[in-house]
Scaffold this active site. Structure first.
Site, PDB file in Angstrom:
ATOM      1  N   LYS A   8      23.882  20.080   8.300  1.00  0.00           N
ATOM      2  CA  LYS A   8      22.461  19.830   8.564  1.00  0.00           C
ATOM      3  C   LYS A   8      21.776  21.061   9.155  1.00  0.00           C
ATOM      4  CE  LYS A   8      21.180  16.572  11.653  1.00  0.00           C
ATOM      5  NZ  LYS A   8      20.047  16.688  12.602  1.00  0.00           N
ATOM      6  N   SER A   9      22.407  21.683  10.143  1.00  0.00           N
ATOM      7  CA  SER A   9      21.811  22.861  10.784  1.00  0.00           C
ATOM      8  C   SER A   9      21.565  23.975   9.772  1.00  0.00           C
ATOM      9  CB  SER A   9      22.732  23.396  11.892  1.00  0.00           C
ATOM     10  OG  SER A   9      22.832  22.484  12.950  1.00  0.00           O
ATOM     11  N   ARG A  13      17.958  25.750   8.052  1.00  0.00           N
ATOM     12  CA  ARG A  13      17.728  27.194   8.094  1.00  0.00           C
ATOM     13  C   ARG A  13      17.642  27.796   6.702  1.00  0.00           C
ATOM     14  NH1 ARG A  13      19.794  25.341  12.628  1.00  0.00           N
ATOM     15  NH2 ARG A  13      19.555  26.473  14.608  1.00  0.00           N
ATOM     16  N   GLY A  77      14.266  17.160  15.814  1.00  0.00           N
ATOM     17  CA  GLY A  77      13.967  18.195  16.797  1.00  0.00           C
ATOM     18  C   GLY A  77      14.137  19.588  16.217  1.00  0.00           C
ATOM     19  N   ASP A 296      26.787  18.332  20.397  1.00  0.00           N
ATOM     20  CA  ASP A 296      26.675  17.090  19.622  1.00  0.00           C
ATOM     21  C   ASP A 296      27.982  16.301  19.597  1.00  0.00           C
ATOM     22  OD1 ASP A 296      23.982  17.238  18.967  1.00  0.00           O
ATOM     23  OD2 ASP A 296      24.341  18.426  17.165  1.00  0.00           O
TER      24      ASP A 296
END
EC number: 2.5.1.19
Length: 410
Positions: A8-9, A13, A77, A296
């Protein structure tokens, strides 16, 4: 053999950087979930053109145009903070807003450095969304972040791409480094020295990238493999960025039957994780330097601690209270409902091992990661666990229960 959803991160990006590039990009294996859809849709509203699907997407960047409507960030977020950095560097007016959960998460930490660079922000009392941004021609700054936060660091670095002069971010501890790693691989002048990142303004050409599997999603299955009797789980094609493997390091400290290896590099290290039932886990105090690298995954340490010999302690993790839920409170309250003894601290928790999880009903309060944690706990409980509103896992891992069922059957 198990393949987890794309990271996901990195998906966030990859979408943002491809929209900022000077030429077209091709992205493979993007994660499609509620959070990443928000980033995609915002970039589209700003003028970026996308072709194809999430398995293979072509991205055609265009100069951003001021949107007529406010931009919806949903529960994300990452979308909010990274796009704040991008939008701060464009001389236009934008408004970001989110769902009720996101509207309770603090934005001051990202507003402060971006205002120091020359952008203007207006937000609700206590710096909550909705948030209006008046972008500007920015100046580079040297900024010390009050907490180790990859999102704040990334927002400042993304703003620095179009600023005048050098941008420096100094963190109290190292956080995820996806943004600086990807920028450096794209030819942007970025220097990393410990917890200090130095960036010179630059443009860059489009790129081709395959997103690896998400280690944060794999973590639930890796922990299950360690605590479930007669388990053997192998996760392939997963991202093994050293700033994301904190949980694996802690599991090794606890004595888990676990190994991992890097098999290829494609902007990010990718590899395989193998885990087997680990009956001799020992409690640990999680080292402070690993906390930001596994923020996380920290609640999963509590689950490991239930089955370990001795005490397992997590401290210096107050950041957990500022996630989609107050994860310390939600963890402690619900573990107690399941018959687990756990002590709550302002900045973490302590659990004494060799307990059993009796079972019962829990409320993750709409937090996708807590819902997945309690679902894993249910598989090693005596009576099962009923997870309220478990559909919230779609935020990051839409096929979690389908994959979980396959693992349990096999």
């Amino acid at each position: 053999m198990l393949s987890v959803p794309p990271d996901k991160s990195i998906t966030h990006r990859a979408l943002i950087l491809s929209a900022l590039a000077e030429t077209e990009s091709t992205l493979y294996n993007l994660l499609r979930c509620l959070d990443t859809e928000r980033t995609h849709d915002i970039l589209e509203k700003l003028g970026t053109r996308f072709e194809g699907d999430w398995e293979k997407m072509k991205v055609f960047p265009k100069p951003f145009a001021e949107p007529i409507e406010p931009l919806f960030c949903g529960n994300s977020g990452t979308t909010t903070r990274l796009m704040s950095g991008v939008l701060a560097s464009y001389e236009m007016f934008t408004v970001l807003y989110g769902d009720p959960s996101l509207s309770r998460r603090p934005m001051r930490r990202v507003i402060e450095p971006l205002e120091m660079m020359g952008a203007r922000f207006m937000a609700r009392q206590n710096n909550y969304l909705p948030m209006a941004i008046k972008g500007n021609h920015l100046s580079g700054i040297s900024y010390k972040t009050p907490v180790a936060s990859a999102q704040v660091k990334s927002a400042v670095l993304l703003a620095g791409l179009r600023a005048s002069g050098r941008t420096i971010v100094i963190e109290p501890a190292k956080s995820r480094d996806h943004t600086e790693r990807m920028l450096k691989n794209l030819g942007v002048p970025v220097e990393v020295e410990g917890t200090r990142v130095v960036l010179e303004p630059a443009t860059f050409r489009g790129f081709t990238m395959k997103v690896p599997g998400d280690i944060s999603s794999a973590a639930f299955f890796v922990v299950l493999g360690a605590i479930h009797p007669n388990a053997r789980i192998t996760v392939t094609d997963v991202g093994l960025n050293p700033t994301r493997t904190g949980l694996l390091e802690v599991m090794k400290l606890m004595g888990a039957n676990l190994e991992w290896e890097i098999t290829e590099e494609n902007l990010e290290p990718i590899g395989t994780v193998r885990v087997e039932t680990s009956p001799n886990l020992k409690g640990v105090v999680v080292p402070e330097h690993l906390v930001p690298l596994m923020i996380d995954e920290l609640p999963l340490v509590a689950l490991l601690g239930v089955f370990a010999e001795g005490e397992t302690v997590v401290r210096n993790a107050e950041e957990l209270r500022k996630k989609e839920s107050d994860r310390i409170r939600v963890l402690v309250e619900n573990f107690k409902r399941l018959g687990v003894e756990i002590e709550e601290f302002k900045d973490g928790f302590k659990i004494v091992g060799k307990q059993s999880i009796k079972g019962g009903s829990v409320d993750p309060e709409g937090d996708h990661r807590m819902a997945m944690l309690f679902s894993i706990a249910g598989l090693v409980s005596e009576e099962g666990v009923d997870v309220k509103d478990h559909e919230c896992v779609a935020v990051s891992f839409p096929n979690f229960y389908e994959l979980l069922e396959r693992v349990v059957i096999s």
